[in-house]
Design an enzyme around this catalytic site. Structure first.
Site, mmCIF file in Angstrom:
data_model
loop_
_atom_site.group_PDB
_atom_site.id
_atom_site.type_symbol
_atom_site.label_atom_id
_atom_site.label_comp_id
_atom_site.label_asym_id
_atom_site.label_seq_id
_atom_site.Cartn_x
_atom_site.Cartn_y
_atom_site.Cartn_z
ATOM 1 N N HIS B 32 -31.396 -39.719 -16.644
ATOM 2 C CA HIS B 32 -31.533 -39.854 -18.097
ATOM 3 C C HIS B 32 -30.319 -40.534 -18.634
ATOM 4 C CE1 HIS B 32 -35.087 -37.484 -17.921
ATOM 5 N NE2 HIS B 32 -34.518 -36.430 -17.804
ATOM 6 N N THR B 33 -30.221 -40.750 -19.987
ATOM 7 C CA THR B 33 -29.123 -41.453 -20.439
ATOM 8 C C THR B 33 -27.774 -40.729 -19.739
ATOM 9 O OG1 THR B 33 -30.379 -41.596 -22.326
ATOM 10 C CG2 THR B 33 -27.869 -42.340 -22.654
#
Lengths: 261, 260, 266
Positions: B32-33
């Site tokens: 993810h980020t």
């Protein structure tokens, strides 16, 4: 074309890694889901009461987020103010987890009353809190919790927890960033560790002073002393002292200022 | 030069170091980020007698590049709440859409009780905490300004971990270091809110933004400021930092022509 | 009552225009009638006189509890009577007697046992008798079509009624749980075939100052009156719930003693 580079032995020392298959190690997650919001909590029981206290400072590194962020909560009250609650909880460590844990336990205690038609005992609540924490064993609530109330006999009851649900009933417990400063003080002043009855004997015959439940005024003063001392020596502790005293008459909340430096 | 035309013009390891090909990877865990991309810097806010003032500059940076210079980072919700965003701009836009649909839902169920700033803050902090618990954080630190259910001024913060706290004055990012000390000096916490006027609060924020403009390399001299009172939200999105004085810069080592 | 019934007794959860759920009503019939597992049982809840709510005083509490009794219909001389299991333990402090489809009862009992264990695990205390009964009734009502996210349960109502006896901080208690998911608390209750007669008998004979022995006798006497066969130590089963010993099923020796006492009293 690039594969040609891969198996062709190089006669020179010059290397060209761009042509090699990707074998670099996986990128590590750079997101760390925890932070330490500092602060300290402390609980002491007496014969017919229990006290939970915590400073109200919230920190992020060297920054002070807020000078009033409470760490002690009423659990299972009838409204937003916590009126009617008979259990209190303190959480210190990662504040977001502490908040989530408190809200979850609060919901559990309320549901228990609806489902079983009686208020939850502190003992039952203590066991439930343990299972809640343990169920998140592999992604723990990063908090040190202390639960307090009165037991079936009306005596002060205090339960302390580690982040994964291991718990124990105790007479007193300090938790949080200044726990290592406060706990030895409590050992000496509440459980009378290293206190002996004067001239009761020589050497090993010297009789240790027996711990007994302390009166409320003494305990309140111990709490204040513990925190004013912790404030002097720990930068994450300060601003204000929130105390909750639980007796058979209900829960009393006391706020006193601490040094803001 | 060697006898392999394929590598001509390519970076040599002995000169440029080994090529980092990790970003080409398609296998491995789903990620993810990991870090924000386009970001907004500080948001600052202060409570005053009868309301709250909140401000943020109009810059969205891409690393050290000042990428977008007219990004509005204050978002009005309903008629008496403002959310200020710092951190990732795309996540801010996602939350903006979230708030948009929430607003529409609220307006359809016409029960008259619009969500106040306190409700909004609770909602946003739960969204942020949920996402951090999924290891997929929304990379923002937000301030929510407005009123609580008793119509008292409300100001609270929530960050990408779901941590929440409130105080009479709050700031995110660099503002926590540079603006908070100014605000604490101007408006000590023991000073009653009733003694702080709307004008004083607004002027203080403008002054803080100036300091941030001086010392935060990722800041801009164009900013938005919102003042929330019982009358509603008064928002100005095209403000410019005025009366700048760069005289102090002369004394800074390494500034301009002075090299050491 | 029977008019146009067939129109509305197909769907499990379809109300008739009069507001009835016929399949649920049919399941109530399964308790009283039929052949295989249907039988009769009676239970008496007895307490000692004036002090029946006081639990702190030890000598009073010893005399408090619930007696459960069932008739084991031994349909063949070749049938091993001890394999007819109509009284079962749910937890140390709760037991139940069943009437109706015994296989269905196993589902309910299993659920109740899990609920009790879960409660003890989470709260370090025994589950209350009422909460246990509520948990059983919650399951009893989970029949019909299952949604996408629901776990699959029974497609029809359970064809069994339970008498749940237990002891908790509120003292001895007796509950009657029906397939419809409703439950009531009783001092004395008879269910199954011949329950009307038995209930009338209990109504006449029950009083709040019954002792343990008197309660045993009352249960057996009531059973005897409605049983077709001659009552003996093999074709009836008793169980008790007390504060001291919790739930326990009588063994052969105790059964023999209880039946002998009944004979002596008559």
């Amino acid at each position: 074309m690039m594969s040609f580079m891969g198996h062709q032995p190089q006669s020179q020392a010059v290397g060209y890694t761009f042509s090699q298959p990707t074998n670099a190690p996986n990128k590590e997650h750079s997101f760390y889901p925890y932070t330490d919001n500092g602060g300290s909590t402390l609980g002491i029981t007496g014969a017919d009461f229990a006290i939970l206290a915590g400073d109200t400072r919230s920190v992020a590194g060297y920054n002070i987020n807020s000078r009033y962020a409470p760490k002690v909560f009423k659990i299972g009250g009838d409204d937003d103010t916590g009126e009617g609650a008979h259990i209190i909880l303190s959480v210190v460590g990662f504040a977001a987890d502490g908040q989530a844990l408190k809200e979850r336990l609060d919901a559990v205690v309320k549901m228990y009353k609806y489902q079983h038609g009686k208020p939850m005992s502190v003992r039952a609540c203590a066991q439930r809190l343990s299972t809640i924490l343990y169920q998140k064993r592999f992604f723990p609530y990063y908090v040190h919790a202390i639960l307090a109330g009165l037991d079936e006999e009306g005596k002060g009851a205090l339960y302390s927890y580690d982040p994964v649900g291991s718990y124990e009933r105790e007479q007193c417990r300090a938790a949080g960033s200044a726990a290592s400063l406060i706990m030895p003080f409590l050992d000496n002043q509440v459980n009378f560790k290293n206190q002996y009855i004067p001239s009761s004997g020589d050497g090993h015959a010297l009789e240790p002073k027996k711990p007994e439940p302390l009166p409320r005024e003494t305990v309140e003063q111990l709490v204040r002393d513990a925190f004013t001392s912790a404030v002097e020596r720990h930068i994450e502790v300060g601003d204000g002292l929130q105390m909750m005293v639980i007796t058979q008459n209900g829960i009393e909340e006391i706020y006193t200022p601490l040094k803001k430096d | 030069m060697n006898h392999y035309p394929e590598v001509w013009g390519r970076p040599r390891d002995d000169i440029y170091g080994p090529y980092n090909s990790s970003y080409l990877q398609t296998t491995g865990p789903k990620t993810h980020t990991q870090s924000p991309a386009v970001t907004g810097t500080s948001v600052i806010a202060v409570k005053f007698n009868g309301g709250v003032a909140i401000a943020a500059d109009n810059l969205a940076s891409y690393g050290s590049l000042a990428r977008f210079t007219d990004v509005k980072r204050l978002r009005v919700f309903g008629d008496s709440a403002v959310v200020g965003f710092s951190g990732d701009v795309s996540d801010m836009q996602y939350i903006d859409r979230l708030l948009e649909s929430l607003d529409i839902r609220e307006n359809y169920s016409t029960h008259g009780n619009m969500m106040n700033a306190k409700n909004l803050h609770t909602y946003l902090s739960k969204v942020l905490y949920k996402r951090r618990s999924e290891f997929n954080p929304l990379w923002n630190h937000i301030l929510v300004a407005g009123f609580d259910e008793d119509k008292k001024p409300f100001l609270s913060s929530a960050d990408l971990l779901g941590t929440t706290y409130s105080a009479p004055h709050l700031a995110t990012g660099f503002g926590a270091h540079l603006a908070i000390p100014i605000l604490r000096r101007l408006f000590p916490e023991e000073k009653p809110l009733e003694e702080i006027s709307k004008g004083e609060a607004e002027a203080a924020l403008r002054e803080c933004l100036k300091v941030l403009w001086y010392r935060d390399a990722r800041s801009l001299d164009k900013y938005s400021i919102a003042v929330i009172t019982a009358e509603g939200v008064e928002i100005k999105e095209d403000q410019v930092i005025e009366a700048q004085s760069w005289a102090f810069a002369e004394s800074i080592r390494g500034y301009g022509a002075q090299v050491n | 009552m029977f008019i146009a019934r067939s129109e509305y007794d197909r769907g499990i959860n379809t109300f008739s225009p009069e507001g009835r759920l016929f399949q649920v009503e049919y399941s109530l019939e399964a308790i009283k009638l039929g052949s295989t597992a249907i039988d009769y049982l009676a239970a008496v809840h007895y307490t000692t006189g004036a002090q029946h709510t006081i639990l702190t005083s030890y000598q009073v509490a010893t005399n408090e509890g619930v007696i459960l009794g069932v008739e084991k219909r031994v349909t063949s001389t070749l049938l091993e009577a001890s394999s007819v299991e109509k009284i079962v333990e749910i937890d140390q402090h709760i037991g139940c007697a069943m009437s109706g489809l015994q296989a269905d009862a196993r589902n309910l009992v299993e659920h109740a046992r899990v609920e009790c264990q879960n409660h003890a695990f989470h709260y370090a205390e025994p589950l209350r008798v009422e909460s246990c009964t509520q948990a059983i009734c919650d399951l009893a009502l989970r029949f019909g079509e299952t949604g996408d996210d629901e776990e699959s349960v029974m497609s029809r109502p359970f064809g069994v009624a339970l008498l749940i006896a237990g002891f908790d901080e509120d003292g001895p208690q007796l509950y009657h749980a029906e397939p419809s998911g409703t439950f009531y608390r009783y001092d004395a209750k008879a269910i199954g075939s011949g329950s009307e007669g038995a209930q009338a008998e209990l109504q006449n004979e029950y009083h709040r100052s019954l002792t343990l022995e008197e309660a045993e006798t009352l249960v057996l006497k009531t059973l005897k009156q409605v049983m077709e066969e001659k009552l003996d130590a093999k074709n009836v089963q008793l169980a008790s719930v007390t504060k001291e010993k919790g739930f326990r099923i009588y063994n052969d020796e105790e059964m023999g003693r209880a039946v002998a006492t009944l004979g002596g009293n008559q």
